[in-house]
Design a protein around this motif. Structure first.
Motif, PDB file in Angstrom:
ATOM      1  N   PRO A  10       0.816  -1.214   0.000  1.00  0.00           N
ATOM      2  CA  PRO A  10       0.000   0.000   0.000  1.00  0.00           C
ATOM      3  C   PRO A  10       0.849   1.264   0.000  1.00  0.00           C
ATOM      4  O   PRO A  10       1.982   1.279   0.506  1.00  0.00           O
ATOM      5  N   TRP A  11       0.284   2.320  -0.539  1.00  0.00           N
ATOM      6  CA  TRP A  11       1.006   3.584  -0.679  1.00  0.00           C
ATOM      7  C   TRP A  11       1.493   4.119   0.663  1.00  0.00           C
ATOM      8  O   TRP A  11       2.628   4.573   0.790  1.00  0.00           O
ATOM      9  N   SER A  12       0.643   4.065   1.680  1.00  0.00           N
ATOM     10  CA  SER A  12       1.028   4.611   2.983  1.00  0.00           C
ATOM     11  C   SER A  12       2.250   3.901   3.548  1.00  0.00           C
ATOM     12  O   SER A  12       3.125   4.532   4.166  1.00  0.00           O
ATOM     13  N   THR A 110       7.133   3.418  -8.704  1.00  0.00           N
ATOM     14  CA  THR A 110       6.828   2.572  -9.859  1.00  0.00           C
ATOM     15  C   THR A 110       6.542   1.115  -9.528  1.00  0.00           C
ATOM     16  O   THR A 110       5.885   0.420 -10.307  1.00  0.00           O
ATOM     17  N   GLY A 111       7.053   0.628  -8.393  1.00  0.00           N
ATOM     18  CA  GLY A 111       6.942  -0.793  -8.088  1.00  0.00           C
ATOM     19  C   GLY A 111       7.844  -1.650  -8.957  1.00  0.00           C
ATOM     20  O   GLY A 111       7.697  -2.872  -8.997  1.00  0.00           O
ATOM     21  N   ARG A 112       8.808  -1.010  -9.646  1.00  0.00           N
ATOM     22  CA  ARG A 112       9.698  -1.731 -10.553  1.00  0.00           C
ATOM     23  C   ARG A 112      11.061  -2.003  -9.914  1.00  0.00           C
ATOM     24  O   ARG A 112      11.440  -1.366  -8.942  1.00  0.00           O
ATOM     25  N   ARG A 113      11.790  -2.936 -10.509  1.00  0.00           N
ATOM     26  CA  ARG A 113      13.164  -3.201 -10.119  1.00  0.00           C
ATOM     27  C   ARG A 113      14.066  -2.092 -10.660  1.00  0.00           C
ATOM     28  O   ARG A 113      13.752  -1.467 -11.673  1.00  0.00           O
ATOM     29  N   GLN A 142       1.971   8.198 -15.711  1.00  0.00           N
ATOM     30  CA  GLN A 142       2.415   6.982 -16.399  1.00  0.00           C
ATOM     31  C   GLN A 142       3.516   6.255 -15.636  1.00  0.00           C
ATOM     32  O   GLN A 142       3.804   5.093 -15.909  1.00  0.00           O
ATOM     33  N   LEU A 143       4.116   6.952 -14.685  1.00  0.00           N
ATOM     34  CA  LEU A 143       5.223   6.397 -13.923  1.00  0.00           C
ATOM     35  C   LEU A 143       4.743   5.564 -12.742  1.00  0.00           C
ATOM     36  O   LEU A 143       5.399   4.604 -12.338  1.00  0.00           O
ATOM     37  N   VAL A 144       3.596   5.907 -12.198  1.00  0.00           N
ATOM     38  CA  VAL A 144       3.144   5.318 -10.936  1.00  0.00           C
ATOM     39  C   VAL A 144       2.711   3.863 -11.128  1.00  0.00           C
ATOM     40  O   VAL A 144       2.080   3.511 -12.131  1.00  0.00           O
ATOM     41  N   ASP A 145       3.053   3.035 -10.162  1.00  0.00           N
ATOM     42  CA  ASP A 145       2.705   1.617 -10.169  1.00  0.00           C
ATOM     43  C   ASP A 145       1.211   1.439 -10.444  1.00  0.00           C
ATOM     44  O   ASP A 145       0.369   1.807  -9.629  1.00  0.00           O
ATOM     45  N   PRO A 146       0.834   0.864 -11.592  1.00  0.00           N
ATOM     46  CA  PRO A 146      -0.586   0.728 -11.917  1.00  0.00           C
ATOM     47  C   PRO A 146      -1.323  -0.217 -10.975  1.00  0.00           C
ATOM     48  O   PRO A 146      -2.549  -0.147 -10.860  1.00  0.00           O
ATOM     49  N   ARG A 147      -0.585  -1.073 -10.280  1.00  0.00           N
ATOM     50  CA  ARG A 147      -1.235  -2.013  -9.362  1.00  0.00           C
ATOM     51  C   ARG A 147      -1.827  -1.324  -8.143  1.00  0.00           C
ATOM     52  O   ARG A 147      -2.644  -1.900  -7.426  1.00  0.00           O
ATOM     53  N   LEU A 148      -1.438  -0.059  -7.931  1.00  0.00           N
ATOM     54  CA  LEU A 148      -2.035   0.704  -6.832  1.00  0.00           C
ATOM     55  C   LEU A 148      -3.459   1.146  -7.149  1.00  0.00           C
ATOM     56  O   LEU A 148      -4.215   1.517  -6.257  1.00  0.00           O
ATOM     57  N   PHE A 194      -6.867  10.439  -1.924  1.00  0.00           N
ATOM     58  CA  PHE A 194      -6.811   9.147  -2.598  1.00  0.00           C
ATOM     59  C   PHE A 194      -8.015   8.936  -3.528  1.00  0.00           C
ATOM     60  O   PHE A 194      -8.991   9.670  -3.493  1.00  0.00           O
ATOM     61  N   ALA A 195      -7.894   7.867  -4.307  1.00  0.00           N
ATOM     62  CA  ALA A 195      -9.013   7.280  -5.049  1.00  0.00           C
ATOM     63  C   ALA A 195      -9.800   8.291  -5.866  1.00  0.00           C
ATOM     64  O   ALA A 195     -11.011   8.421  -5.742  1.00  0.00           O
ATOM     65  N   ILE A 196      -9.134   8.998  -6.743  1.00  0.00           N
ATOM     66  CA  ILE A 196      -9.833   9.900  -7.652  1.00  0.00           C
ATOM     67  C   ILE A 196      -9.786   9.326  -9.053  1.00  0.00           C
ATOM     68  O   ILE A 196      -9.003   8.441  -9.356  1.00  0.00           O
ATOM     69  N   SER A 197     -10.604   9.843  -9.903  1.00  0.00           N
ATOM     70  CA  SER A 197     -10.667   9.330 -11.261  1.00  0.00           C
ATOM     71  C   SER A 197      -9.537   9.892 -12.119  1.00  0.00           C
ATOM     72  O   SER A 197      -8.931  10.907 -11.790  1.00  0.00           O
ATOM     73  N   ARG A 198      -9.250   9.235 -13.204  1.00  0.00           N
ATOM     74  CA  ARG A 198      -8.229   9.739 -14.127  1.00  0.00           C
ATOM     75  C   ARG A 198      -8.639  11.091 -14.701  1.00  0.00           C
ATOM     76  O   ARG A 198      -7.805  11.945 -14.967  1.00  0.00           O
TER      77      ARG A 198
END
Length: 206
Positions: A10-12, A110-113, A142-148, A194-198
């Protein structure tokens, strides 16, 4: 550290980890005998059950420069986290740790390696791929981890992206010190936009 194979952290908790690690580096840099961590990376961050971060494995740490010296010289630690001037010269300063911390911030966003050979050639090196997005708030999403799935603070994402961009500056003297990093991260724990629309996000960054 940031995600498991199935459930994204989670983000927090990501913000909490970043702040804890930043405090650890600030403590090392500002002690009576300053220490440069040298091999800062996610595998050297220990988390307890409350996601409080502690630094471990000080085998590569070096005492900071003394007197009128500006740096210490040593072999490079983990290359994907290493500051470019450190890779080129072997000259180590506290600014080198700040750069490595910038890589951690990218992983949190990003949640990336930091290096992923399974991705397309232009995306394998996280810093090289992400840097153009950090300076452009319209591309930042576009950078942010989409799984969030938008379960993160937009203001915190923007602040952390700005901070990562500063930490990853190619000019060492332009990077913030770790006290400044801690100061920037501390208020981000309490943001809850949190939790806003695109569509709403697009309006915010327009």
């Amino acid at each position: 550290m940031v995600t498991s194979r199935t459930v994204p952290l989670p983000w927090s908790n990501r913000v909490k980890i970043a702040l804890g690690a930043a405090k650890g580096l600030a403590f090392l840099h500002n002690g009576p005998e300053p220490v440069i961590y040298r091999d800062f990376k996610t595998s050297n961050i220990l988390l307890d059950t409350e996601y409080i971060a502690k630094l471990l494995d000080f085998g590569l740490a070096k005492a900071g420069p003394q007197g009128d010296k500006t740096h210490v010289s040593t072999r490079v630690g983990t290359y994907v986290y290493a500051a470019p001037e450190y890779v080129m010269t072997g000259h180590l300063t506290s600014n080198s740790d700040v750069y490595s911390f910038g890589v951690l911030l990218l992983k949190i966003l990003t949640g990336r390696r930091s290096m992923d050979k399974k991705r397309p050639s232009g995306e394998q090196n996280l810093v090289s791929w992400a840097r153009p997005y950090l300076a452009d708030k319209r591309k930042l999403y576009q950078l942010v981890d989409p799984r969030l799935e938008l379960n993160y603070s937009l203001k915190a994402v923007q602040k952390i992206a700005q901070l990562a961009y500063s930490c990853l500056s190619r000019e060492p003297k332009s990077r913030p010190n770790m006290d400044e990093v801690v100061k920037a991260l501390t208020p981000l724990q309490d943001l809850n936009d949190f939790a806003i629309s695109r569509k709403t996000y697009s309006k915010l960054v327009a």
